[in-house]
Design a protein around this motif. Structure first.
Motif, PDB file in Angstrom:
ATOM      1  N   THR A   2      42.700 -18.804 -21.247  1.00 46.73           N
ATOM      2  CA  THR A   2      42.952 -17.629 -20.431  1.00 46.73           C
ATOM      3  C   THR A   2      44.036 -17.940 -19.408  1.00 46.73           C
ATOM      4  O   THR A   2      43.981 -18.951 -18.713  1.00 46.73           O
ATOM      5  CB  THR A   2      41.677 -17.197 -19.688  1.00 46.73           C
ATOM      6  OG1 THR A   2      40.652 -16.933 -20.644  1.00 46.73           O
ATOM      7  CG2 THR A   2      41.930 -15.947 -18.856  1.00 46.73           C
ATOM      8  N   ARG A   4      45.177 -17.597 -16.170  1.00 42.05           N
ATOM      9  CA  ARG A   4      44.536 -17.192 -14.916  1.00 42.05           C
ATOM     10  C   ARG A   4      45.541 -16.772 -13.844  1.00 42.05           C
ATOM     11  O   ARG A   4      45.149 -16.187 -12.832  1.00 42.05           O
ATOM     12  CB  ARG A   4      43.653 -18.331 -14.415  1.00 42.05           C
ATOM     13  CG  ARG A   4      42.487 -18.610 -15.347  1.00 42.05           C
ATOM     14  CD  ARG A   4      41.937 -20.011 -15.192  1.00 42.05           C
ATOM     15  NE  ARG A   4      41.197 -20.189 -13.959  1.00 42.05           N
ATOM     16  CZ  ARG A   4      40.645 -21.347 -13.600  1.00 42.05           C
ATOM     17  NH1 ARG A   4      40.782 -22.415 -14.380  1.00 42.05           N
ATOM     18  NH2 ARG A   4      39.978 -21.438 -12.467  1.00 42.05           N
ATOM     19  N   HIS A  30      49.270 -21.498 -17.128  1.00 41.11           N
ATOM     20  CA  HIS A  30      48.387 -20.349 -16.888  1.00 41.11           C
ATOM     21  C   HIS A  30      49.158 -19.086 -16.533  1.00 41.11           C
ATOM     22  O   HIS A  30      48.603 -18.149 -15.959  1.00 41.11           O
ATOM     23  CB  HIS A  30      47.379 -20.695 -15.790  1.00 41.11           C
ATOM     24  CG  HIS A  30      46.220 -21.491 -16.303  1.00 41.11           C
ATOM     25  ND1 HIS A  30      45.060 -20.907 -16.757  1.00 41.11           N
ATOM     26  CD2 HIS A  30      46.062 -22.825 -16.463  1.00 41.11           C
ATOM     27  CE1 HIS A  30      44.226 -21.845 -17.166  1.00 41.11           C
ATOM     28  NE2 HIS A  30      44.804 -23.023 -16.999  1.00 41.11           N
ATOM     29  N   SER A 128      47.494 -16.292  -2.041  1.00 34.92           N
ATOM     30  CA  SER A 128      46.682 -17.485  -1.821  1.00 34.92           C
ATOM     31  C   SER A 128      47.554 -18.637  -1.359  1.00 34.92           C
ATOM     32  O   SER A 128      48.615 -18.895  -1.937  1.00 34.92           O
ATOM     33  CB  SER A 128      45.957 -17.874  -3.111  1.00 34.92           C
ATOM     34  OG  SER A 128      45.248 -19.085  -2.946  1.00 34.92           O
ATOM     35  N   SER A 224      43.949 -29.108 -10.943  1.00 36.01           N
ATOM     36  CA  SER A 224      42.895 -28.180 -11.376  1.00 36.01           C
ATOM     37  C   SER A 224      42.162 -27.579 -10.185  1.00 36.01           C
ATOM     38  O   SER A 224      41.761 -26.413 -10.210  1.00 36.01           O
ATOM     39  CB  SER A 224      41.904 -28.899 -12.292  1.00 36.01           C
ATOM     40  OG  SER A 224      42.519 -29.262 -13.513  1.00 36.01           O
ATOM     41  N   PHE A 228      41.993 -23.508  -9.278  1.00 37.83           N
ATOM     42  CA  PHE A 228      40.798 -22.740  -8.920  1.00 37.83           C
ATOM     43  C   PHE A 228      41.006 -21.966  -7.625  1.00 37.83           C
ATOM     44  O   PHE A 228      40.762 -20.758  -7.564  1.00 37.83           O
ATOM     45  CB  PHE A 228      39.595 -23.670  -8.778  1.00 37.83           C
ATOM     46  CG  PHE A 228      38.422 -23.024  -8.087  1.00 37.83           C
ATOM     47  CD1 PHE A 228      37.721 -21.995  -8.695  1.00 37.83           C
ATOM     48  CD2 PHE A 228      38.036 -23.439  -6.822  1.00 37.83           C
ATOM     49  CE1 PHE A 228      36.653 -21.380  -8.044  1.00 37.83           C
ATOM     50  CE2 PHE A 228      36.970 -22.837  -6.173  1.00 37.83           C
ATOM     51  CZ  PHE A 228      36.273 -21.808  -6.776  1.00 37.83           C
ATOM     52  N   SER A 231      43.517 -19.048  -7.919  1.00 39.15           N
ATOM     53  CA  SER A 231      43.204 -17.982  -8.865  1.00 39.15           C
ATOM     54  C   SER A 231      42.153 -17.018  -8.321  1.00 39.15           C
ATOM     55  O   SER A 231      41.520 -17.264  -7.293  1.00 39.15           O
ATOM     56  CB  SER A 231      42.689 -18.592 -10.171  1.00 39.15           C
ATOM     57  OG  SER A 231      41.362 -19.073 -10.008  1.00 39.15           O
ATOM     58  N   ASP A 232      41.952 -15.943  -9.072  1.00 40.94           N
ATOM     59  CA  ASP A 232      40.936 -14.961  -8.698  1.00 40.94           C
ATOM     60  C   ASP A 232      39.517 -15.502  -8.861  1.00 40.94           C
ATOM     61  O   ASP A 232      38.565 -14.870  -8.395  1.00 40.94           O
ATOM     62  CB  ASP A 232      41.104 -13.690  -9.538  1.00 40.94           C
ATOM     63  CG  ASP A 232      42.353 -12.909  -9.149  1.00 40.94           C
ATOM     64  OD1 ASP A 232      42.881 -13.135  -8.041  1.00 40.94           O
ATOM     65  OD2 ASP A 232      42.811 -12.088  -9.968  1.00 40.94           O
ATOM     66  N   ASP A 233      39.373 -16.650  -9.521  1.00 42.40           N
ATOM     67  CA  ASP A 233      38.053 -17.268  -9.608  1.00 42.40           C
ATOM     68  C   ASP A 233      37.524 -17.628  -8.224  1.00 42.40           C
ATOM     69  O   ASP A 233      36.314 -17.750  -8.025  1.00 42.40           O
ATOM     70  CB  ASP A 233      38.110 -18.536 -10.462  1.00 42.40           C
ATOM     71  CG  ASP A 233      38.330 -18.239 -11.931  1.00 42.40           C
ATOM     72  OD1 ASP A 233      38.145 -17.079 -12.344  1.00 42.40           O
ATOM     73  OD2 ASP A 233      38.687 -19.171 -12.677  1.00 42.40           O
ATOM     74  N   ALA A 234      38.454 -17.810  -7.277  1.00 39.68           N
ATOM     75  CA  ALA A 234      38.075 -18.147  -5.896  1.00 39.68           C
ATOM     76  C   ALA A 234      38.319 -16.959  -4.968  1.00 39.68           C
ATOM     77  O   ALA A 234      38.665 -17.139  -3.802  1.00 39.68           O
ATOM     78  CB  ALA A 234      38.862 -19.365  -5.420  1.00 39.68           C
ATOM     79  N   SER A 235      38.105 -15.755  -5.474  1.00 37.74           N
ATOM     80  CA  SER A 235      38.457 -14.546  -4.724  1.00 37.74           C
ATOM     81  C   SER A 235      37.694 -14.389  -3.415  1.00 37.74           C
ATOM     82  O   SER A 235      38.155 -13.684  -2.507  1.00 37.74           O
ATOM     83  CB  SER A 235      38.227 -13.304  -5.601  1.00 37.74           C
ATOM     84  OG  SER A 235      36.866 -13.228  -6.009  1.00 37.74           O
TER      85      SER A 235
END
Length: 257
Positions: A2, A4, A30, A128, A224, A228, A231-235
């Motif tokens: 994906t 990201r 990514h 970010s 890595s 994280f 990215s939006d994984d850490a929104s």
């Protein structure tokens, strides 16, 4: 895999080698468009070619060079990673004014100047900031007076950014690596080897005995962590410090019973 960071523009300082370069390459995989900013010369050009990014040769402490890096982003910045840094081996009683000032100029003031210049673009759509600090910000060391103090200041500045610009959708976090196999750590171990009459590899091996995972990190592993946080994984993550030291801050042995 994906993507990201698809469609995002990432400005990365100190991108010629080590963690900065690894971060640009991972971000590019990514979907990000990396803008690499630093003093790496041919190494910076090579890193840009490897990531399909744009190289901007310059100094993070010089306003004109920072302006050129911002301009190279083309009117949009989604991510800033401050990986530029230097270390000086010095002690509190003997650290020179020059060493202290230079270390702070790159590790703290440079990061601040880059963030300040990027904020107008980051605030347009939310963005970010990831500042690469160090566990030295929290761990005492007799021989890293200026470096440790500068990284502690960078952590504090990162938290101020998070609080001040969170309402505008800008997140700011720090990664605090432990020992990573980079040109900077190689230099430190060369100095230690000369002092101890050993070898660089022997000094690295001795370090692993103080780390829970019993190894030194690769730059890609810190990249890595940056991915994280960027990215939006850490929104919903801001003002945080992600410690990535392989358990180096864990007790070296169990408490006696």
């Amino acid at each position: 895999m994906t993507a990201r960071l698809e469609g995002k523009t990432a400005l990365v300082t100190g991108a010629a080698t080590g963690m900065g370069r690894a971060t640009t390459e991972l971000f590019a995989r990514h979907g990000a468009r990396p803008v690499l900013f630093g003093l790496g010369g041919e190494a910076l050009d090579d890193a840009a070619a490897a990531s399909g990014g744009v190289a901007v040769h310059g100094d993070v402490t010089k306003p004109d060079d920072i302006a050129a890096a911002i301009a190279a982003c083309g009117g949009r910045i989604d991510i800033v990673v401050n990986a530029a840094g230097l270390i000086t081996i010095d002690e509190p009683a003997t650290v020179s004014d020059e060493a202290w000032s230079k270390t702070f100029a790159v590790n703290v003031t440079g990061a601040m100047m880059v963030c300040r210049a990027a904020l107008p673009l980051l605030r347009r759509q939310g963005g970010s900031i990831v500042n690469i600090a160090s566990v030295a910000a929290f761990n005492a060391s007799a021989s890293n007076a200026s470096y440790a103090a500068s990284k502690a200041a960078l952590v504090s500045y990162t938290r101020t950014l998070a609080y001040a610009h969170g309402p505008e959708g800008v997140r700011a976090n720090a990664v605090a690596p432990g020992w990573v196999r980079t040109p900077m750590s190689e230099h430190e171990m060369e100095i230690a080897a000369l002092q101890n009459g050993s070898s660089t590899e022997a000094e690295f091996e001795a370090l692993t005995q103080r780390i829970a995972l019993r190894r030194i990190a690769a730059p890609s592993e810190i990249a890595s962590c940056c991915l994280f946080l960027a990215s939006d994984d850490a929104s919903f993550v801001t003002g945080a410090v992600l410690i990535a030291d392989g358990g180096g801050r864990a007790p070296p042995q169990n408490r006696a019973t």
